[in-house]
Design an enzyme around this catalytic site. Structure first.
Site, PDB file in Angstrom:
ATOM      1  N   ARG A   1       9.979   5.553  -2.894  1.00  0.00           N
ATOM      2  CA  ARG A   1      10.376   6.498  -3.941  1.00  0.00           C
ATOM      3  C   ARG A   1      11.844   6.858  -3.842  1.00  0.00           C
ATOM      4  O   ARG A   1      12.339   7.104  -2.744  1.00  0.00           O
ATOM      5  CB  ARG A   1       9.581   7.807  -3.807  1.00  0.00           C
ATOM      6  CG  ARG A   1       8.122   7.656  -4.018  1.00  0.00           C
ATOM      7  CD  ARG A   1       7.535   9.036  -4.365  1.00  0.00           C
ATOM      8  NE  ARG A   1       6.099   8.946  -4.260  1.00  0.00           N
ATOM      9  CZ  ARG A   1       5.404   9.342  -3.218  1.00  0.00           C
ATOM     10  NH1 ARG A   1       6.015   9.887  -2.183  1.00  0.00           N
ATOM     11  NH2 ARG A   1       4.098   9.207  -3.209  1.00  0.00           N
TER      12      ARG A   1
ATOM     13  N   ASP B   1      -9.983   1.336   0.662  1.00  0.00           N
ATOM     14  CA  ASP B   1      -9.889   2.748   1.013  1.00  0.00           C
ATOM     15  C   ASP B   1     -11.215   3.416   0.655  1.00  0.00           C
ATOM     16  O   ASP B   1     -12.036   2.833  -0.048  1.00  0.00           O
ATOM     17  CB  ASP B   1      -8.753   3.408   0.229  1.00  0.00           C
ATOM     18  CG  ASP B   1      -7.381   2.970   0.738  1.00  0.00           C
ATOM     19  OD1 ASP B   1      -7.279   2.693   1.940  1.00  0.00           O
ATOM     20  OD2 ASP B   1      -6.435   2.910  -0.072  1.00  0.00           O
TER      21      ASP B   1
ATOM     22  N   TYR C   1      -9.936  -4.718   2.611  1.00  0.00           N
ATOM     23  CA  TYR C   1      -9.254  -3.538   3.131  1.00  0.00           C
ATOM     24  C   TYR C   1      -9.386  -2.400   2.102  1.00  0.00           C
ATOM     25  O   TYR C   1      -8.428  -1.976   1.503  1.00  0.00           O
ATOM     26  CB  TYR C   1      -7.788  -3.920   3.364  1.00  0.00           C
ATOM     27  CG  TYR C   1      -6.920  -2.944   4.136  1.00  0.00           C
ATOM     28  CD1 TYR C   1      -7.392  -1.730   4.608  1.00  0.00           C
ATOM     29  CD2 TYR C   1      -5.605  -3.255   4.403  1.00  0.00           C
ATOM     30  CE1 TYR C   1      -6.579  -0.864   5.310  1.00  0.00           C
ATOM     31  CE2 TYR C   1      -4.763  -2.398   5.108  1.00  0.00           C
ATOM     32  CZ  TYR C   1      -5.258  -1.213   5.549  1.00  0.00           C
ATOM     33  OH  TYR C   1      -4.430  -0.348   6.234  1.00  0.00           O
TER      34      TYR C   1
ATOM     35  N   ARG D   1      -9.302  -6.256  13.060  1.00  0.00           N
ATOM     36  CA  ARG D   1      -8.600  -5.460  14.052  1.00  0.00           C
ATOM     37  C   ARG D   1      -9.518  -4.321  14.465  1.00  0.00           C
ATOM     38  O   ARG D   1     -10.235  -3.744  13.638  1.00  0.00           O
ATOM     39  CB  ARG D   1      -7.298  -4.870  13.490  1.00  0.00           C
ATOM     40  CG  ARG D   1      -6.265  -5.901  13.142  1.00  0.00           C
ATOM     41  CD  ARG D   1      -5.796  -6.699  14.328  1.00  0.00           C
ATOM     42  NE  ARG D   1      -4.914  -5.944  15.207  1.00  0.00           N
ATOM     43  CZ  ARG D   1      -4.484  -6.404  16.371  1.00  0.00           C
ATOM     44  NH1 ARG D   1      -4.879  -7.592  16.811  1.00  0.00           N
ATOM     45  NH2 ARG D   1      -3.672  -5.680  17.129  1.00  0.00           N
TER      46      ARG D   1
ATOM     47  N   GLU E   1      -3.628   6.200  19.224  1.00  0.00           N
ATOM     48  CA  GLU E   1      -4.363   5.096  18.607  1.00  0.00           C
ATOM     49  C   GLU E   1      -3.790   3.760  19.062  1.00  0.00           C
ATOM     50  O   GLU E   1      -2.604   3.501  18.877  1.00  0.00           O
ATOM     51  CB  GLU E   1      -4.193   5.259  17.085  1.00  0.00           C
ATOM     52  CG  GLU E   1      -5.252   4.620  16.280  1.00  0.00           C
ATOM     53  CD  GLU E   1      -5.143   5.030  14.803  1.00  0.00           C
ATOM     54  OE1 GLU E   1      -5.075   6.243  14.503  1.00  0.00           O
ATOM     55  OE2 GLU E   1      -5.115   4.123  13.972  1.00  0.00           O
TER      56      GLU E   1
ATOM     57  N   ARG F   1       0.047   5.347  16.712  1.00  0.00           N
ATOM     58  CA  ARG F   1       0.293   6.697  16.214  1.00  0.00           C
ATOM     59  C   ARG F   1      -0.462   7.735  17.031  1.00  0.00           C
ATOM     60  O   ARG F   1      -1.382   7.387  17.775  1.00  0.00           O
ATOM     61  CB  ARG F   1      -0.060   6.824  14.728  1.00  0.00           C
ATOM     62  CG  ARG F   1      -1.432   6.329  14.352  1.00  0.00           C
ATOM     63  CD  ARG F   1      -1.607   6.269  12.812  1.00  0.00           C
ATOM     64  NE  ARG F   1      -2.830   5.554  12.467  1.00  0.00           N
ATOM     65  CZ  ARG F   1      -3.144   5.132  11.257  1.00  0.00           C
ATOM     66  NH1 ARG F   1      -2.338   5.350  10.238  1.00  0.00           N
ATOM     67  NH2 ARG F   1      -4.269   4.491  11.027  1.00  0.00           N
TER      68      ARG F   1
ATOM     69  N   ARG G   1       0.833  -1.202   0.000  1.00  0.00           N
ATOM     70  CA  ARG G   1       0.000   0.000   0.000  1.00  0.00           C
ATOM     71  C   ARG G   1       0.875   1.263   0.000  1.00  0.00           C
ATOM     72  O   ARG G   1       0.439   2.321  -0.423  1.00  0.00           O
ATOM     73  CB  ARG G   1      -0.888   0.037   1.249  1.00  0.00           C
ATOM     74  CG  ARG G   1      -1.995  -0.975   1.275  1.00  0.00           C
ATOM     75  CD  ARG G   1      -2.635  -1.024   2.670  1.00  0.00           C
ATOM     76  NE  ARG G   1      -3.167   0.241   3.126  1.00  0.00           N
ATOM     77  CZ  ARG G   1      -4.364   0.721   2.857  1.00  0.00           C
ATOM     78  NH1 ARG G   1      -5.176   0.030   2.097  1.00  0.00           N
ATOM     79  NH2 ARG G   1      -4.768   1.870   3.347  1.00  0.00           N
TER      80      ARG G   1
END
Ligand code: UDP
Length: 410
Positions: A194, A394, A392, A277, A344, A308, A190
């Site tokens: 770069r 988006d 999953y 989850r 979180e 996070r 995902r």
């Protein structure tokens, strides 16, 4: 009698309902929670749009989806650029030249590729069948042909062991509650890798956050559609069955049902429970202007118990809003500085919790296929969305499949 009874007022249900209404069909939405918008729900607190079920950053490459969703909100120019905190060391995400440079003190893409290649070779050459007798060319050929079998191997193949150890291993274990060797490799794919200095987390043509929050956007989608909140569909079905209703699945209210809840719950977990989850948020309002200088900071070590910290106001460039949509001015901000943060915590889902992420490993996918076969036999019921399809997805993918389904329904 409605044409559609839609179970769930999240993105899938709202998009589907909107489209069917355009086609002159009647829809009733029932929603278990006391609010619309599912997990994209945002609430205005202290002038800040709080993402109550975790950070949602809209991004898509699909022009059709973008053109559709921007009818219901203006999107700001927010670009996700999370920062990783590994035991106090700060790195840019996604994995790009800024990350590599900080990690290895290097400067060029060539140096970065060489470093990754060296670490990959050291860690995975046995698995790829490289022997000491192989020439460098032969060893490279074998490494290039090597197919990673799990998330750990995939991650090391992409960015080497240093980044895997500092930025992936601990975070992923916390997020999924499983070792990386037991997770499917697609999860890490995902994220872009770069070899340029670019901290944009997503490879997407279009990206942003709806000004005024996601809830307003979903409200607009639902204009003119009847929504009943705090109604538990599966409980209602049970009642109808007990009453001897002929079509309990539609609650005797509609011709068809669109079900966006967990597919295993629909079937009473008859084949066993799928794994999800869940996430718990520990949210705090602080009397300060700026806590961490970024919307998203990932804690990538294994010891910090949360994954996070989200600082919600940074999704909107630290702007604060009055109820009427007008902005706080400088004096108002200075007189009452506030920021809201959410730590979180990830946990295995158990009955009664909110499911967030399907665990799409082989065992769960195989069980899902069995439920899907049951679903296909279920007349007049459409299963859709992240929970209904156990994928999953988006947000943009959810919108896309809902639009496609609505189109097919004609
Ligand atoms: N990931 C990681 N380190 C990070 C961020 C992400 O290892 O700092 C991995 C982790 O396995 C996670 C996956 O990348 O599950 C996908 O991350 P994404 O940000 O797409 O997850 P989401 O925002 O949907 O929770």
């Amino acid at each position: 009698m409605y044409d559609y009874l839609i179970v769930g007022a999240g993105l899938y249900g709202a998009v589907f309902a909107h489209e069917m209404k355009q086609k002159g069909k009647t829809c009733l939405i029932i929603e278990k929670r006391d609010h619309i918008a599912g997990n994209v729900y945002t609430a205005l607190e202290n002038g800040i749009h709080v993402h109550k079920y975790g950070a949602h950053i809209f991004h898509t490459n699909d022009r059709k989806v973008w053109n559709f969703i921007t009818q219901f909100a203006e999107f700001n120019r927010y670009t996700n650029s999370p920062v990783a905190n590994y035991k106090g060391e700060i790195y840019n995400l996604p994995f790009n030249m800024n990350t590599f440079s900080k990690m290895w003190g290097i400067f060029t893409p060539e140096e970065a590729r060489a470093k990754i290649e060296e670490q990959k070779m050291k860690a995975l050459s046995d698995l790829a069948g490289v022997t000491p007798e192989d020439s460098p060319g032969e060893a490279k050929r074998k490494m290039d042909a090597f197919e990673p079998a799990n998330l750990e191997e995939q991650a090391i193949s992409l960015i080497g062991t240093d980044i895997y150890e500092k930025l992936i291993n601990g975070y992923t274990q916390k997020q999924w509650g499983r070792p990386c060797t037991e997770l499917p490799s697609f999860i890490i794919k995902r994220l872009p890798v770069r070899f340029i200095y670019d901290n944009n987390y997503f490879n997407a043509l279009f990206q942003g956050i709806p000004t005024g929050g996601y809830t307003q956007m979903v409200e607009k989608l639902l204009e003119g559609i009847e929504v009943r909140l705090s109604v538990d569909y599966l409980e209602e079905v049970k009642k109808k069955k007990a009453e001897g209703c002929e079509s309990p699945q539609t609650l005797g209210l509609a011709k068809k049902v669109v079900y966006t809840g967990p597919i295993d719950a629909y079937f009473g977990y008859s084949l066993g429970a799928l794994q999800y989850r869940s996430v718990r948020f520990d949210t705090e309002t602080l009397d300060m202007d700026n806590f961490q200088g970024n919307a998203v900071v990932n804690y990538t070590d294994a010891e910090t118990p949360f994954t996070r910290i989200i600082e919600h106001k940074h999704f909107e460039f630290a702007q604060r809003y009055h109820e009427d949509g007008s902005l706080f001015n400088e004096e108002e901000n200075a007189a009452d500085p506030k920021t809201i943060i959410s730590r979180e915590y990830s946990a295995e889902w158990k009955q009664g919790d909110e499911p967030y992420y399907p665990v799409n490993d082989d065992a769960n996918n195989a069980l899902y296929e069995k439920y899907k076969a049951l679903a296909e036999k279920e007349e007049n019921v459409i299963f859709g969305g992240r929970l209904g399809e156990y994928k999953y997805y988006d947000m943009d993918q959810v919108i896309k499949v809902a639009l496609e389904k609505a189109e097919k329904e004609g």
